[in-house]
Design a protein around this motif. Structure first.
Motif, short mmCIF file in Angstrom:
data_model
loop_
_atom_site.label_atom_id
_atom_site.label_comp_id
_atom_site.label_asym_id
_atom_site.label_seq_id
_atom_site.Cartn_x
_atom_site.Cartn_y
_atom_site.Cartn_z
N SER A 171 -10.54 11.54 -1.56
CA SER A 171 -9.46 10.76 -2.19
C SER A 171 -8.10 11.18 -1.64
N PHE A 172 -7.92 12.48 -1.45
CA PHE A 172 -6.66 12.99 -0.90
C PHE A 172 -6.42 12.46 0.51
N LEU A 173 -7.44 12.48 1.37
CA LEU A 173 -7.29 11.98 2.73
C LEU A 173 -6.99 10.48 2.74
N TRP A 174 -7.64 9.75 1.84
CA TRP A 174 -7.38 8.31 1.75
C TRP A 174 -5.92 8.07 1.37
N ARG A 175 -5.43 8.81 0.38
CA ARG A 175 -4.04 8.64 -0.05
C ARG A 175 -3.06 9.10 1.04
N ALA A 176 -3.47 10.14 1.80
CA ALA A 176 -2.60 10.61 2.88
C ALA A 176 -2.46 9.55 3.97
N CYS A 177 -3.56 8.93 4.37
CA CYS A 177 -3.52 7.89 5.40
C CYS A 177 -2.78 6.65 4.91
N ALA A 178 -2.87 6.37 3.62
CA ALA A 178 -2.20 5.21 3.04
C ALA A 178 -0.77 5.51 2.64
N GLN A 179 -0.28 6.70 3.00
CA GLN A 179 1.10 7.11 2.70
C GLN A 179 1.39 7.08 1.19
N CYS A 180 0.43 7.53 0.40
CA CYS A 180 0.57 7.53 -1.05
C CYS A 180 0.88 8.91 -1.63
N LEU A 181 1.00 9.93 -0.79
CA LEU A 181 1.27 11.26 -1.31
C LEU A 181 2.75 11.40 -1.66
N ALA A 182 3.02 12.29 -2.62
CA ALA A 182 4.40 12.51 -3.06
C ALA A 182 5.09 13.52 -2.15
N SER A 183 5.14 13.19 -0.86
CA SER A 183 5.90 14.01 0.08
C SER A 183 7.38 13.71 -0.09
N GLY A 184 8.23 14.43 0.65
CA GLY A 184 9.66 14.15 0.55
C GLY A 184 9.99 12.73 0.92
N ILE B 85 0.87 -1.18 0.00
CA ILE B 85 0.00 0.00 0.00
C ILE B 85 0.90 1.22 0.00
N GLY B 86 0.81 2.02 -1.04
CA GLY B 86 1.63 3.22 -1.12
C GLY B 86 3.11 2.91 -1.14
N GLY B 87 3.48 1.72 -1.62
CA GLY B 87 4.89 1.37 -1.72
C GLY B 87 5.46 0.78 -0.45
N LEU B 88 4.63 0.59 0.59
CA LEU B 88 5.11 0.02 1.84
C LEU B 88 4.46 -1.33 2.07
N ASN B 89 5.21 -2.28 2.61
CA ASN B 89 4.64 -3.56 2.92
C ASN B 89 3.56 -3.40 3.96
N ILE B 90 2.47 -4.10 3.80
CA ILE B 90 1.31 -3.91 4.67
C ILE B 90 1.61 -4.28 6.12
N ASP B 91 2.64 -5.10 6.35
CA ASP B 91 3.02 -5.42 7.71
C ASP B 91 3.53 -4.20 8.45
N GLN B 92 3.99 -3.20 7.69
CA GLN B 92 4.49 -1.98 8.29
C GLN B 92 3.38 -0.99 8.63
N LEU B 93 2.16 -1.29 8.17
CA LEU B 93 1.03 -0.39 8.39
C LEU B 93 -0.14 -1.14 9.01
N PRO B 94 -0.01 -1.66 10.24
CA PRO B 94 -1.10 -2.42 10.84
C PRO B 94 -2.36 -1.59 11.07
N HIS B 95 -2.21 -0.26 11.24
CA HIS B 95 -3.37 0.59 11.47
C HIS B 95 -4.29 0.64 10.26
N ILE B 96 -3.73 0.39 9.06
CA ILE B 96 -4.56 0.40 7.85
C ILE B 96 -5.60 -0.70 7.93
N LEU B 97 -5.23 -1.83 8.53
CA LEU B 97 -6.15 -2.95 8.65
C LEU B 97 -7.06 -2.81 9.87
N ILE B 98 -6.52 -2.33 10.97
CA ILE B 98 -7.25 -2.34 12.23
C ILE B 98 -8.30 -1.24 12.30
#
Length: 242
Positions: free
Chosen positions: A53-66, A21-34
Motif C-alpha cells: 500500500s505504501f509503494l502504491w501511494r508513493a508511486c501515485a504521489q499520495c504520501l505526505a512529503s513536503g 490521483i493524489g491531488g494531481l490531475n491525471i494528465d500530469q501523471l501519464p506514467h500512471i496509465l502507461i
C-alpha cells in the motif's frame, strides 16, 4: 482486462469532471496509465501488505512529503529536513537524498543510484522486468528486500520529522534487513534470506589480498549528522598491495 479499462469513456464528461490521483490531475501523471507493469510488480511483490500500500501511494504521489503537503495547500516548508537543499519529493526522499544514497549503497544490495539523472520510483520498479526474466526467485527476494528499504526510509523520515530522532544510514538499512529476514523466514520457512543483516558493522582485522591478476577495491563513506557534506574514500590494490 481490468474492469476500469473496459469502461466506455463516453460514460463520463471529461470536460466537466476532473480525475485526480493524489491531488494531481491525471494528465500530469501519464506514467500512471502507461506503466501497468509497475502496479503488477507492487501488488505481486513478496512483502507486507502495508508496504504494498505504501509503494502504491508513493508511486501515485499520495504520501505526505513536503511537496505533497504543499500541493494540498498545507503551509509547510517543503525542503528536505535532512539535506535542506532540495524539495522533499517522494523520489528525493527514497532515492536522491544523501541519506537514501548512503543507505542503498551500504545495504546488502549495495545499489548505487545513478548520478547521471534523477531516478524515479516508478522507473525503478518498471526496470525489474529484465531481472525477473533471468532469475525469478532472486528477483522476487531482491524486490522484497527493496520494499523494506523503502519502508524504513519512510519510517526514518517520520521519526526525524515528528520525534526529532536521527537515524544513521547503517541503523536504517540494518533494521530493514533484519525485518525482511524475519518476514522471509516466516513466509518461506525452507529458504534462508540472502540479505541477512549483520549483528554489527565490524571491519576485518586485516586486509586480505585478491587473487593474482585481480584488484581489490575497498571503500568507505562518512556522513555527519546534518548530512550537509559527506566523504567517500576508495582504495584499489593488487595482490601485492600496490
Amino acid at each position: 482486462m481490468s474492469p476500469i479499462l473496459m469502461m466506455k469513456m463516453e460514460m463520463f464528461n471529461l470536460k466537466e469532471n476532473a480525475i485526480w490521483i493524489g491531488g494531481l490531475n491525471i494528465d500530469q501523471l501519464p506514467h500512471i496509465l502507461i506503466l501497468e507493469k509497475v502496479w503488477t510488480h507492487i501488488w505481486s511483490c513478496k512483502t507486507l501488505s502495508k508496504i504494498k500500500s505504501f509503494l502504491w501511494r508513493a508511486c501515485a504521489q499520495c504520501l505526505a512529503s513536503g511537496e505533497g503537503l504543499l500541493s494540498r495547500h498545507v503551509s509547510v516548508d517543503p525542503s528536505c529536513l535532512r539535506c535542506g537543499v532540495a524539495v522533499e519529493t517522494v523520489d528525493h526522499l527514497l532515492l536522491e537524498c544523501l541519506f537514501a544514497l548512503a543507505s542503498w549503497f551500504g545495504s546488502s544490495i549495495a545499489f548505487l543510484v545513478p548520478a547521471s539523472r534523477p531516478l524515479k520510483l516508478y522507473e525503478f520498479l518498471s526496470s525489474w522486468d529484465s531481472l525477473f526474466s533471468q532469475e525469478q526467485r532472486k528477483a522476487t527476494e531482491t524486490l522484497g528486500m527493496c520494499s523494506f528499504l523503502y519502508w524504513f526510509l519512510w519510517i526514518a523520515r517520520n521519526d526525524l520529522v515528528f520525534r526529532k530522532k536521527i537515524w544513521t544510514p547503517s541503523e536504517m538499512f540494518q533494521s530493514a534487513q533484519r525485518a525482511f529476514s524475519k518476514f522471509w523466514a516466516a513466509s518461506s520457512p525452507h529458504n534462508q534470506s540472502s540479505y541477512e543483516a549483520p549483528t554489527a558493522l565490524s571491519p576485518p582485522s586485516s586486509w586480505t589480498r585478491p587473487p593474482i591478476g585481480s584488484v581489490k577495491i575497498n571503500c568507505n563513506i562518512a556522513l555527519p549528522t546534518d548530512f550537509q557534506v559527506g566523504g567517500l574514500g576508495i582504495i584499489i590494490q593488487d595482490c601485492q598491495g600496490a
